[in-house]
Enzyme design. Structure first.
Site, mmCIF file in Angstrom:
data_model
loop_
_atom_site.group_PDB
_atom_site.id
_atom_site.type_symbol
_atom_site.label_atom_id
_atom_site.label_comp_id
_atom_site.label_asym_id
_atom_site.label_seq_id
_atom_site.Cartn_x
_atom_site.Cartn_y
_atom_site.Cartn_z
ATOM 1 C CG LEU A 1 -2.046 -1.147 1.295
ATOM 2 C CD1 LEU A 1 -2.947 -0.920 2.373
ATOM 3 C CD2 LEU A 1 -2.978 -0.801 0.058
ATOM 4 C CB SER B 1 2.814 3.549 -18.078
ATOM 5 O OG SER B 1 3.304 4.859 -18.311
ATOM 6 N N GLY B 2 1.558 5.668 -16.008
ATOM 7 C CA GLY B 2 0.770 6.701 -15.828
ATOM 8 C C GLY B 2 1.043 7.466 -14.323
ATOM 9 N N GLY B 3 1.875 6.882 -13.669
ATOM 10 C CA GLY B 3 2.270 7.579 -12.420
ATOM 11 C C GLY B 3 1.005 7.355 -11.424
ATOM 12 C CE LYS C 1 5.535 1.135 -16.963
ATOM 13 N NZ LYS C 1 6.579 1.497 -16.134
ATOM 14 C CG HIS D 1 6.046 2.877 -21.745
ATOM 15 N ND1 HIS D 1 6.440 3.655 -20.408
ATOM 16 C CD2 HIS D 1 4.944 3.513 -22.011
ATOM 17 C CE1 HIS D 1 5.617 4.531 -20.193
ATOM 18 N NE2 HIS D 1 4.689 4.568 -21.111
ATOM 19 C CG ASN D 2 9.482 2.651 -18.113
ATOM 20 O OD1 ASN D 2 8.188 2.901 -18.527
ATOM 21 N ND2 ASN D 2 9.719 2.557 -16.658
ATOM 22 C CD GLU E 1 8.866 7.636 -18.467
ATOM 23 O OE1 GLU E 1 9.323 7.924 -17.327
ATOM 24 O OE2 GLU E 1 7.857 6.871 -18.657
ATOM 25 N NE ARG F 1 35.435 -7.688 -36.077
ATOM 26 C CZ ARG F 1 35.063 -8.786 -36.391
ATOM 27 N NH1 ARG F 1 34.592 -9.015 -37.943
ATOM 28 N NH2 ARG F 1 34.469 -9.924 -35.805
ATOM 29 C CG HIS G 1 37.899 -11.382 -36.516
ATOM 30 N ND1 HIS G 1 37.632 -12.404 -35.758
ATOM 31 C CD2 HIS G 1 38.873 -10.392 -36.114
ATOM 32 C CE1 HIS G 1 38.399 -11.953 -34.432
ATOM 33 N NE2 HIS G 1 38.987 -10.835 -34.479
#
Length: 472
Positions: free
Chosen positions: A11, A129-131, A183, A186-187, A190, A447, A453
C-alpha cells in the site's frame, strides 16, 4: 457485502491508488501491507466508506478472497517480489493468479511465470504506466504471462484502464515476460522523450535567451500541434509557469541538474545490445543522466574548459520553429528505435507482439501518451511487417520535409557548445539508416588484418581472408 476476488499487496502510493481505482469501478477489494499500521491508516483515511476489506496477515488476506483469486503485488522489484510469491504460494489453489504490477526485469518475470504455471497457478507480469494519477484514474496497462490468468482479470482491467476513442488502454501483450518487456521499452522511449525535450529547452533558453514566460508560451503552443501534442510537452509547459514563492525565481531553475534513474532505461540499452538493435537516442538519454550526476566534476571543469565565444544573432522566432521541427524528427527516430526493438524481441522470445495494438494502448494513461501514437498505430495496421517506422509514408515525408531545419539546429548547438546528445544520436540514426553504404567495410578489413576474422565481398559469394601485409 460481496466477497472480493481481487486483492492488493503493498500500500505505497501506486498500490493504494490501484486498489481505489478497482473499487471505484464496482469491484470489491481486499488489501494487505507488510506493516499493519499502513493498512490501518489506509482504512481510516482513503478507504473510508468504500468496499475494501483489510487484512493484517497473509493468511487472513487469502481467506478473504473468493476464488479464483486475483492478487496484485505492488512491492519493490527484485527479491521482495520473490519473497511475497514464496509466502503466497502455499496459501493459494490451482487457478489463482498473482499479478506483479511493479517495474520488474522481464527475465525475472519469465522465470516466475514458468515456476508458478508449473504448480497450477497463474502469473501475470503487468507493466503499469501513468504515475500515481494514472493509477487512480486510469493507467495504461501492459499485462503478459499466463493467458488464462489475464482472461480472469480482463473484466477488471478493461474498466480500470485509461479509455481512449478506440477502447481501453489495455490488451494481452503476450506470454512470459512480454508485458514487462513492453513496459521496459516504453520507459526507454520515455527516457529518450524527456532528454529530447530537455535539449530543446536548453537551446531555447541558452541559445535564444527565452525566459520562463516565453518558454511556457512556446511549449504550450507546441502542445496544440499534431506533431508534438503529448503529456510530456503539456507538463513541461506547466513547469515553466511555476515560480518559487520564497525566491520569486522559476522553480525549475532552482532544481539540481543531476537526474536519477530506476534501471528500466539501462535494461532497455542492455537488451538492445544483446539483440543487436540500435537505439542510439535511448543510449544518449541514459548517458545524459549518468553524466549529469558528475556535478562537482562538471563545476570544476567549467572553470577550465571554456565554451566558444559566439552567440545567436538570427531570427529567434524562425529558429524556435526549427527547434520544434528538430524535436519532432528526433522523437520520430526514438519511437522508430523502440518499435524496432519490440519487433526483434517479439521474434527472439516468441512474444507475437502486435505493434499496432501496443501503440493504441499507449494513447492514454501512460507517460509517453501523444497525439502521433494514432499515426503509429495506423502505420502498423496498414503494414504489420513494416521494418522501420521511418519508412511509413506519413513519417517518411514528415522527416524529409523537416530535415534541413533539424540539421541547422545541430549546427547551431555545436557552434555554441551546447550538448544535444539525443538530437545528435537521432540524426545519426536517420543518416545511418538511409545510407546504402557505411564505412564498416574498413572495419571488417581491420578485423581481418589483426585477427583473421574474415569478410564477405559485394562482388562475389563466399567468405574471405587476406594476408594484408603481403601487398600484391
Amino acid at each position: 457485502m460481496t466477497q472480493p476476488s481481487f486483492g492488493v499487496i503493498g500500500l505505497a502510493v501506486m498500490g493504494e491508488n490501484l486498489a481505489l481505482n478497482v473499487e471505484s469501478r464496482g469491484f470489491p477489494v481486499a488489501v494487505y501491507n507488510r506493516t499493519g499500521e499502513k493498512t490501518k491508516e489506509f482504512m481510516e483515511k482513503r478507504a473510508v466508506g468504500k468496499n475494501v476489506t483489510a487484512a493484517y496477515s497473509l493468511e487472513e488476506f487469502v481467506q478473504a478472497l473468493a476464488r479464483p483469486r486475483k492478487i496484485l503485488v505492488m512491492v519493490k522489484a527484485g527479491k521482495p517480489v520473490d519473497a511475497v510469491i514464496e509466502q503466497l504460494k502455499p496459501l493459494l489453489e490451482e487457478g489463482d493468479t498473482i499479478i506483479d504490477g511493479g517495474n520488474s526485469l522481464y527475465e525475472d518475470t519469465e522465470r516466475r511465470t514458468k515456476y508458478l504455471e508449473s504448480t497450477g497457478l497463474g502469473f501475470v507480469g503487468m507493466g503499469v504506466s501513468g504515475g500515481e494519477e494514472g493509477a487512480l484514474n486510469g493507467p495504461s496497462l501492459m499485462p503478459g504471462g499466463t493467458e488464462a490468468g489475464y482472461k480472469d482479470l480482463e473484466p477488471i482491467l478493461v474498466k480500470i484502464a485509461a479509455q481512449v476513442d478506440d477502447g481501453p488502454c489495455v490488451t494481452y501483450i503476450g506470454p512470459g515476460g512480454a508485458g514487462h518487456y513492453v513496459k521496459m521499452v516504453h520507459n526507454g522511449i520515455e527516457y529518450g522523450d524527456m532528454q529530447l525535450i530537455a535539449e530543446a529547452y536548453d537551446l531555447l533558453k541558452n541559445a535564444l535567451g527565452l525566459d520562463h514566460n516565453q518558454l511556457h508560451k512556446v511549449f504550450a503552443e507546441w502542445n496544440t500541434t499534431d506533431e508534438l501534442n503529448s503529456f510530456l510537452i503539456e507538463i513541461t509547459a506547466d513547469i515553466f509557469k511555476y515560480v518559487d514563492p520564497e525566491t520569486n525565481i522559476p522553480l525549475v531553475e532552482l532544481i539540481m541538474d543531476s537526474a536519477g534513474q530506476k534501471g528500466t532505461g539501462r535494461w532497455t540499452v542492455v537488451s538492445s545490445l544483446e539483440l543487436g538493435v540500435p537505439i542510439p537516442t535511448m543510449y544518449a538519454a541514459v548517458n545524459a543522466r549518468v553524466i549529469s550526476a558528475y556535478k562537482s566534476e562538471r563545476i570544476a571543469a567549467s572553470k577550465e574548459l571554456t565554451s566558444p565565444s559566439v552567440s545567436f544573432d538570427g531570427d529567434k522566432e524562425a529558429f524556435v520553429n526549427k527547434i520544434r521541427d528538430a524535436l519532432y524528427c528526433s522523437k520520430m527516430c526514438s519511437y522508430a528505435q523502440g518499435m524496432a526493438l519490440l519487433s526483434k524481441a517479439s521474434q527472439e522470445f516468441g512474444y507475437n507482439l502486435n505493434l499496432a495494438e501496443i501503440s493504441r494502448i499507449w494513447k492514454g494513461g501512460c507517460i509517453i501518451r501523444a497525439g502521433f501514437l494514432d499515426k503509429i498505430k495506423n502505420a502498423f495496421n496498414e503494414n504489420p511487417q513494416l521494418p522501420n517506422l521511418l519508412l511509413a509514408p506519413e513519417f517518411k515525408q514528415s522527416i524529409l520535409d523537416r530535415q534541413e531545419a533539424w540539421r541547422e539546429v545541430l549546427i547551431l548547438a555545436n557552434k555554441l557548445g551546447i550538448p544535444v546528445p539525443a538530437f545528435s544520436a537521432s540524426l545519426d540514426y536517420f543518416d545511418s539508416y538511409r545510407r546504402d553504404r557505411l564505412p564498416q567495410n574498413l572495419t571488417q578489413a581491420q578485423r581481418d588484418y589483426f585477427g583473421a576474422h574474415t569478410y564477405e565481398r559485394i562482388d562475389k559469394e563466399g567468405v574471405f581472408h587476406t594476408e594484408w601485409s603481403q601487398i600484391p
